[in-house]
Structure formats: C-alpha cells, structure tokens
Scaffold this motif. Structure first.
Motif, PDB file in Angstrom:
ATOM      1  N   ALA A 151      -3.854 -13.381  -4.102  1.00 63.98           N
ATOM      2  CA  ALA A 151      -3.028 -13.469  -5.308  1.00 63.98           C
ATOM      3  C   ALA A 151      -1.559 -13.587  -4.916  1.00 63.98           C
ATOM      4  N   PRO A 152      -1.000 -14.796  -4.905  1.00 70.87           N
ATOM      5  CA  PRO A 152       0.404 -14.961  -4.517  1.00 70.87           C
ATOM      6  C   PRO A 152       1.372 -14.117  -5.337  1.00 70.87           C
ATOM      7  N   ALA A 153       1.072 -13.901  -6.611  1.00 68.68           N
ATOM      8  CA  ALA A 153       1.971 -13.107  -7.450  1.00 68.68           C
ATOM      9  C   ALA A 153       2.088 -11.668  -6.969  1.00 68.68           C
ATOM     10  N   PHE A 154       1.080 -11.195  -6.245  1.00 66.81           N
ATOM     11  CA  PHE A 154       1.103  -9.834  -5.725  1.00 66.81           C
ATOM     12  C   PHE A 154       1.372  -9.799  -4.224  1.00 66.81           C
ATOM     13  N   GLY A 155       1.620 -10.963  -3.637  1.00 68.39           N
ATOM     14  CA  GLY A 155       2.023 -11.014  -2.242  1.00 68.39           C
ATOM     15  C   GLY A 155       0.934 -10.735  -1.235  1.00 68.39           C
ATOM     16  N   GLY A 156      -0.318 -10.962  -1.610  1.00 66.78           N
ATOM     17  CA  GLY A 156      -1.369 -10.721  -0.639  1.00 66.78           C
ATOM     18  C   GLY A 156      -2.751 -10.729  -1.242  1.00 66.78           C
ATOM     19  N   LEU A 157      -3.649 -10.031  -0.575  1.00 61.26           N
ATOM     20  CA  LEU A 157      -5.063 -10.026  -0.917  1.00 61.26           C
ATOM     21  C   LEU A 157      -5.405  -8.818  -1.781  1.00 61.26           C
ATOM     22  N   ILE A 158      -6.062  -9.060  -2.901  1.00 54.57           N
ATOM     23  CA  ILE A 158      -6.586  -7.979  -3.730  1.00 54.57           C
ATOM     24  C   ILE A 158      -8.020  -7.702  -3.297  1.00 54.57           C
ATOM     25  N   VAL A 159      -8.349  -6.422  -3.141  1.00 54.35           N
ATOM     26  CA  VAL A 159      -9.665  -5.992  -2.681  1.00 54.35           C
ATOM     27  C   VAL A 159     -10.214  -4.954  -3.649  1.00 54.35           C
ATOM     28  N   SER A 160     -11.454  -5.102  -4.062  1.00 51.44           N
ATOM     29  CA  SER A 160     -12.132  -4.067  -4.839  1.00 51.44           C
ATOM     30  C   SER A 160     -12.991  -3.232  -3.895  1.00 51.44           C
TER      31      SER A 160
END
Length: 328
Positions: free
Chosen positions: A63-72
């Motif tokens: 997610a570029p808007a969050f500056g990295g990788l989102i992980v669940s």
C-alpha cells in the motif's frame, strides 16, 4: 493470545528481531521445473526475512499510501505495517481477525474480516466503511480474500474458516447455504453472488487483462481427505459474469492458498512447500521454497518486482526479474 498481553508480546518480539532480522538474508531454494523459470527469478537471488514474530501472516497488500506492506496476522488478531525501510509497526489492533486485503481503485485499503464477517474499507481519516456483511438478509460466512477488478468492483471469497477455526474468528453455524464468490458493485455498492461452484473459495486474483479469474479451492484444509486442493480459472464475461470453471492446477498435498499474478500473466500460488509459479497456460515453471507453509503472496515494493510471501509466523521478500501488474 489474550488481548491484554498482545502489545507486550509485539514490543518484545520486535525488539528481539530488530533490524538484523529485517535485513537477514539466506539463499532461497529455487526449484525449476521449466527453463522459463529463469526469466522469473535469477538462481542466486536472496530470500529475505522481513518479520518473524507472527502467528499466521496473511493478507499481504503493498500500500503506497501507507509506505509499505500491510500484513494481517490473523490468529493474533492484529494488522501490521512493514515499511520500505524495514520498520514494523502495529497498524490495527484488534483487527477483527482480519485476513485478505486489497486496494480499491482509489488506493484505499479494503479488508476481509473473519470475526466481523464483513468486508470493510479504510477511509483516509481512518474510519471503516462496511462494504458487505450480509447476502439476501443473512450474515456472510467469513470473508477471506479480495481482489480489484478492472471496472473498479471488489470481488471476495466467503468460505467458512473464520467460523469453524477457533483461533481465526468466532464459532458459528453458517447462515449462507453455500460458500460463494461475491462482487461489490463500485457504483451501487450492491453485493451479488457470482458463483457457488468452489467448495471453499479462498485466494482470488484476476489475470492482468481482467478476462480470467483465478480462485483457490481449499476444501481439503477442513480435514477432508477427499476435499479439493485446486486452483480454478473462470472466464470473465462482460466484466460482471463468470463462465464455466476449469481446473488450472492441482497440488498433491496441502492446499493452494493466496494467489498473485505478474504483468506477464504468470500465476503465483502460496502452498505448503512455498510459492509455486505457473505459466498462464498452466505449465508449472518452478517453486520458491519456504521452510514453513506459505499462505499468502503479493507483489509490491518501490519498483513493483518484489514478491512478498506470508509463511506462517514469517514474512519473506524476494526481488524477481518480473513485475506485478500495473494498477489503474
């Protein structure tokens, strides 16, 4: 893990892992089944470990808007963000046993929740908008994974894992008569059932041109030796209808879970022995082996050629010679 101890555990774990683990590298075990695999990844490419303190890392979404990788981290009931700089932060805690994530046409994060039995969208101010939680007046089973279609619709799978596995949600009897793939219309928001031809639909992804939909059937994961362990492909007709499915690939053990495609149409499937790579014609090209069961896979990174792999407690990354599909 009790909620009262979750933040303490995370802080301790991150301190122990530190930047050394974030930057740790080890030679990957690359198994080639076809000469074309060399066009996907160079033989000496390192497989890096970005994070190693999870319980069951799923829902990978760059997610570029969050500056990295989102992980669940589904079984720990939290979501993490692994930045491009390697720093790991809590993103959402608790997360309603969040699982699959994708970005919508505006780059907003869309998340499937097991515990909430719903699909939600994160707004720029952090609020959550519910996109789907019922079908024909009854609760969904436990939305698992989602994909963005070329027309802006969100498609998602709805198996029963979040209501039948105690550490992945809240136990409940299914309210739906089937396990389906659904479509959320980008204009009206209407939730429509697209197919019930998959026993336990799990991973989902579109081909780069949007003309094919891939869905993994993980029925065998419910301790059913006769259950399916296949990847199905459907022709997408006029963007809103599915034709008859055919078997794209079958694994001999475990189940195929999360799916991804690259810009050339190759399919990547997270499996018990790592990530299996298939050509668009179904030919098995090779495998990126992992020491623990791989559950999810996604493209991302600043150049779009980084393949992220969720493998149980671990999140890996490997830079390939190919890129994920362009967005937008």
């Amino acid at each position: 893990m009790p909620t009262i101890r979750r933040r303490t555990f995370l802080g301790t774990a991150l301190a122990a892992v530190g930047l050394s683990a974030t930057r740790a590298a080890a030679a990957p075990i690359l198994r080639s089944d076809d000469p074309r695999f060399s066009a996907v990844v160079a033989p000496d490419t390192p497989l890096r470990t970005l994070y190693a303190a999870g319980r069951w890392c799923e829902g990978l979404c760059y997610a570029p808007a969050f500056g990295g990788l989102i992980v669940s981290d589904v079984r720990a009931n939290r979501m993490l963000r692994i930045g491009d700089d390697g720093a790991t932060q809590v993103f959402r805690d608790p997360s309603n046993n969040a699982n699959g994530n994708t970005l919508d046409g505006e780059g907003r994060l869309v998340t499937c929740e097991h515990r909430g039995r719903r699909v939600v969208r994160r707004e720029p101010d952090g609020r959550l908008t519910v996109l789907a939680e019922t079908y024909e007046g009854r609760p969904l089973n436990s939305p698992n994974d989602a994909a963005l279609a070329p027309d802006g619709a969100i498609w998602f799978t709805d198996p029963v894992f979040g209501i039948t596995m105690p550490d992945e949600g809240l136990m409940a009897a299914p309210a739906q008569a089937a396990r389906r793939v659904y479509r959320i219309d980008p204009g009206s928001g209407r939730v429509a059932a697209m197919t019930d031809a998959v026993g336990q639909p799990n991973g989902i992804v579109f081909s780069p041109d949007g003309t094919r939909l891939y869905v993994s059937d993980t029925s065998a994961a419910l301790k059913n030796p006769e259950g399916a362990r296949t990847i199905l492909t459907f022709p997408v007709e006029r963007g809103r209808r599915l034709g008859n499915p055919r078997v794209f690939a079958t694994v001999e053990a475990g189940v195929p879970d999360g799916l991804a495609v690259d810009a050339g149409g190759r399919l990547y499937a997270a499996c018990f022995d790592g990530v299996r790579v298939f050509d668009s014609d179904g030919t098995r090209l090779g495998r990126i082996a992992t020491a623990t069961d791989a559950a999810n896979v996604a493209f991302g990174g600043p150049d779009g050629n980084r393949l992220f792999i969720g493998a149980g407690p671990i999140v890996h990354a490997i830079d390939l010679a190919v890129r994920g599909p362009a967005r937008g």
